[in-house]
Write an enzyme that holds these catalytic residues in place. Structure first.
Site, PDB file in Angstrom:
ATOM      1  N   LYS B  39       0.839  -1.203   0.000  1.00 20.90           N
ATOM      2  CA  LYS B  39       0.000   0.000   0.000  1.00 20.90           C
ATOM      3  C   LYS B  39       0.873   1.251   0.000  1.00 20.90           C
ATOM      4  O   LYS B  39       2.080   1.165   0.173  1.00 20.90           O
ATOM      5  CB  LYS B  39      -0.942  -0.015   1.202  1.00 20.90           C
ATOM      6  CG  LYS B  39      -0.272  -0.027   2.571  1.00 20.90           C
ATOM      7  CD  LYS B  39      -1.301  -0.402   3.649  1.00 20.90           C
ATOM      8  CE  LYS B  39      -0.689  -0.585   5.019  1.00 20.90           C
ATOM      9  NZ  LYS B  39      -0.281   0.640   5.684  1.00 20.90           N
ATOM     10  N   ARG B 148     -10.130   0.891  14.854  1.00 27.49           N
ATOM     11  CA  ARG B 148      -9.885   1.670  13.632  1.00 27.49           C
ATOM     12  C   ARG B 148     -10.714   1.086  12.505  1.00 27.49           C
ATOM     13  O   ARG B 148     -11.563   1.724  11.932  1.00 27.49           O
ATOM     14  CB  ARG B 148      -8.380   1.589  13.323  1.00 27.49           C
ATOM     15  CG  ARG B 148      -7.896   2.499  12.269  1.00 27.49           C
ATOM     16  CD  ARG B 148      -6.402   2.304  12.034  1.00 27.49           C
ATOM     17  NE  ARG B 148      -6.071   0.994  11.460  1.00 27.49           N
ATOM     18  CZ  ARG B 148      -4.895   0.670  10.935  1.00 27.49           C
ATOM     19  NH1 ARG B 148      -3.901   1.545  10.925  1.00 27.49           N
ATOM     20  NH2 ARG B 148      -4.683  -0.521  10.427  1.00 27.49           N
ATOM     21  N   TYR B 274      16.410  30.208   7.923  1.00 24.14           N
ATOM     22  CA  TYR B 274      15.195  30.915   8.325  1.00 24.14           C
ATOM     23  C   TYR B 274      15.108  31.061   9.837  1.00 24.14           C
ATOM     24  O   TYR B 274      15.518  30.166  10.580  1.00 24.14           O
ATOM     25  CB  TYR B 274      13.957  30.183   7.819  1.00 24.14           C
ATOM     26  CG  TYR B 274      13.737  30.344   6.346  1.00 24.14           C
ATOM     27  CD1 TYR B 274      13.395  31.584   5.810  1.00 24.14           C
ATOM     28  CD2 TYR B 274      13.867  29.272   5.473  1.00 24.14           C
ATOM     29  CE1 TYR B 274      13.189  31.744   4.451  1.00 24.14           C
ATOM     30  CE2 TYR B 274      13.668  29.417   4.111  1.00 24.14           C
ATOM     31  CZ  TYR B 274      13.321  30.659   3.608  1.00 24.14           C
ATOM     32  OH  TYR B 274      13.119  30.816   2.263  1.00 24.14           O
ATOM     33  N   MET B 322      12.583  24.603   2.055  1.00 29.04           N
ATOM     34  CA  MET B 322      11.737  23.821   1.159  1.00 29.04           C
ATOM     35  C   MET B 322      12.564  22.971   0.199  1.00 29.04           C
ATOM     36  O   MET B 322      12.235  21.817  -0.065  1.00 29.04           O
ATOM     37  CB  MET B 322      10.835  24.765   0.363  1.00 29.04           C
ATOM     38  CG  MET B 322       9.802  24.043  -0.480  1.00 29.04           C
ATOM     39  SD  MET B 322       8.683  25.185  -1.315  1.00 29.04           S
ATOM     40  CE  MET B 322       7.772  25.836   0.073  1.00 29.04           C
TER      41      MET B 322
END
Lengths: 385, 385
Positions: B39, B148, B274, B322
């Site tokens: 998956k 779940r 940053y 990023m």
């Protein structure tokens, strides 16, 4: 069955909201030109679609991070030539931010890409490429405080010592990048402004007179002293708040909607999810949504965040699984949460910024992590995309 | 220029290591059959390539999360029919874990997918589909502690009350899922084992006799009492340690290699990145690598993790950007870090599990978040893929 029904969640991207955000930023930055930063696949939203919509909104300058991204975007623009207010006479300018590695020069030329030159070695490389390719365009990046990319002060001398290098190129502008623009009170903003000015003054005459490109999204809101002749917003285009201490001036661009695929009525003590991290002792209804960290719905949201059902916040309980998230929907009547009920993961109730905060990160990371299993729907009233 | 050179980093996926891990798990689980969980696009590594390689290693049962994933995998197997030791006579069985929503039934039938039935509504839906499509295969999921997915105890009665529903179907096995298998001492493991046994005993006779599927990766290492007739490893196939408190018995599958694109010599006080989060006061050399959180290199690694250059660990300094990450390479001689120097992000020095730990998460999330800008290289000595 439709793709929307078949997917675990649907991601709706409002291209017109991006265009409105572009217009808002143009108002703020005027008379500076406003570029569009579409790196990282348009902050995860699809660089092609975003860039085409920005073009229609008047944007002519685009920034990507990697050469590969520039190549893809150029191919897109060649396949779907933009027809703007000027009839498409002006070709989109695509700038590549990341330093080039020797060998990439011909690719940049072939795809009409403008490298941002970050250091002396890169300048020399690009100048050398003019021997084969003729005069080439470029931009010059000065590092005023990020300590990441760009010429530092000690590297400026080579520009004067070897004027033939920059002289061989068509350098269009000089840029720098702010480190703390989202913190208006941070002293580094003013330091960077002063250093940028001082470093530009130290450049040889032809470079000294070039236009400046200064602000990123948040920097635009620091005021005209931080604009220069061109600003380079990225994240604000996509709806993230560039002024975190004040209300968000940007329009929301993304909505993410999942659905309930199972509801568990709990009437005895048990735990929810991996690690048995969430004990439930009272009567509760736990709903499962087929979205997980493999979809970029960060694992850090486990027990920290919430979704919304019909505008009502419902807490995430237990850990986020790879493909599934569990919510405590006990606050809602049972009839309000049948299987198939839409669940807002990002939208009017739970903003992108709020979601990011709950995950201990920033909207940028949520956007660029948006998963590939979502069914993506682009909204625009603009005819041509 | 090659794609490897053009990308910010290269992700190497060793398909043969996946096959070796499959063999290791088969040894551990014997005589139980070993399925392959593919998956989330094969835990981020490419479900098609992984599933084909697993098939060659003897795997016949595959698990995906969403119907869409099952459809893609079936299409892949139809396009590239596997030729196994049995000459491909046995078709790959593809099981879909996530509950189906009304309307998907025909898609499941058309693509020969086996739904894992998680609740009474789903059972009824699939049984109803037999009116049009004839007898259909399925598996039954009992919830023993995840809260779940799967039938809970109070939902078991309907199986006896409406025996015609299960009777209309070809139910192949009964499964459950462990919540704490990576914590061998956790009491929930034994509780789940006992509850699974008790819940199976409560099933009507035909279902009671069905084979059981129990363990995930970590559960295999809890011993035969947790195996049943089929185990369903996922993450261990991909090299993540299924026994976190002990050495990793699995072969490493992924390597991630970036490169230095710029080096900054710092000789006065300044900050990196940053938020000015990393102050540098002494002399230092900061190297920039074109990999960032948009590549799934989680922002949580800022100031927390490290990479390796020539086998030497170098700390990540400042925040992850990023598209970029900055490293303090001062520990290495200057001549060892020219532009273009390979940087190990995941490999022999920095394991996937270590990287995950530094980011405050688990290897699963790192794998499924591996970015799309990486150049991907598949390694296998096996001829047919």
């Amino acid at each position: 069955m439709s793709a929307t029904d078949r997917a675990g969640a649907t991601l709706t991207i409002d291209l017109d909201a991006i265009a409105r955000n572009y217009a808002t930023l143009c108002d703020r930055a005027t008379p500076a030109r406003v570029a569009g930063v579409v790196k990282a696949n348009g902050y995860g939203l699809g660089a092609d679609r975003v860039a085409s919509r920005l073009w229609k909104a008047g944007c002519r300058d685009f920034f990507v991070a990697l050469p590969e991204e520039g190549i893809r975007l150029r191919r897109h623009f060649r396949r779907y030539p933009p027809a703007g207010p000027d009839g498409g006479a002006e070709a989109p300018r695509i700038h590549v931010l990341c330093p080039m590695i020797r060998g990439i020069e011909a690719d940049l030329v072939a795809h009409d890409l403008i490298p941002v030159l970050n250091n002396p070695a890169e300048l020399a490389l690009w100048a050398a490429a003019t021997a084969r390719h003729g005069r080439l365009p470029a931009a010059l990046h000065l590092d005023t405080g990020m300590t990441r990319l760009g010429f530092i002060e000690s590297e400026l001398d080579m520009l004067s010592e070897k004027p033939e290098l920059a002289g061989a190129l068509d350098i269009r502008f000089v840029m720098t990048h702010l480190a703390c623009a989202d913190l208006p009170e941070h002293p580094l903003n003013e330091e960077q402004r002063r250093l940028f000015s001082a470093m530009r003054d130290r450049l040889p005459a032809p470079l000294r007179a070039l236009p400046a490109s200064f602000a990123n999204s948040s920097g635009i809101f620091l005021g005209p002293a931080f604009h220069g002749e061109m600003v380079r917003p990225g994240v604000a285009l996509y709806g993230v708040n560039p002024t975190p201490s004040r209300p968000n001036p940007m329009a929301q661009v993304v909505q993410l909607q999942g659905k309930i695929v199972q509801v568990h009525e709990i009437d005895r003590g048990r735990t929810v999810g991996y690690g048995a991290a969430h004990p439930v002792t009272r009567k509760a209804r736990i709903a499962t949504v087929p979205v997980g960290y493999a979809d970029g719905y960060l694992r850090a949201l486990g027990g920290q965040g919430h979704c919304a059902v019909n505008g009502v916040r419902v807490p995430i309980v237990g850990r986020i699984s790879m493909d599934l998230t569990t919510l405590d929907v006990s606050a809602l009547p049972e009839a309000a949460t049948p299987i198939g009920t839409p669940v807002e993961l990002i939208g009017p109730t739970v903003s992108l910024d709020e979601l990011a905060g709950n995950a201990g990160t920033i909207g940028y990371e949520i956007l660029t992590g948006l998963g590939r299993r979502y069914h993506r729907v682009y909204r625009t009233r603009s005819e041509a995309v």
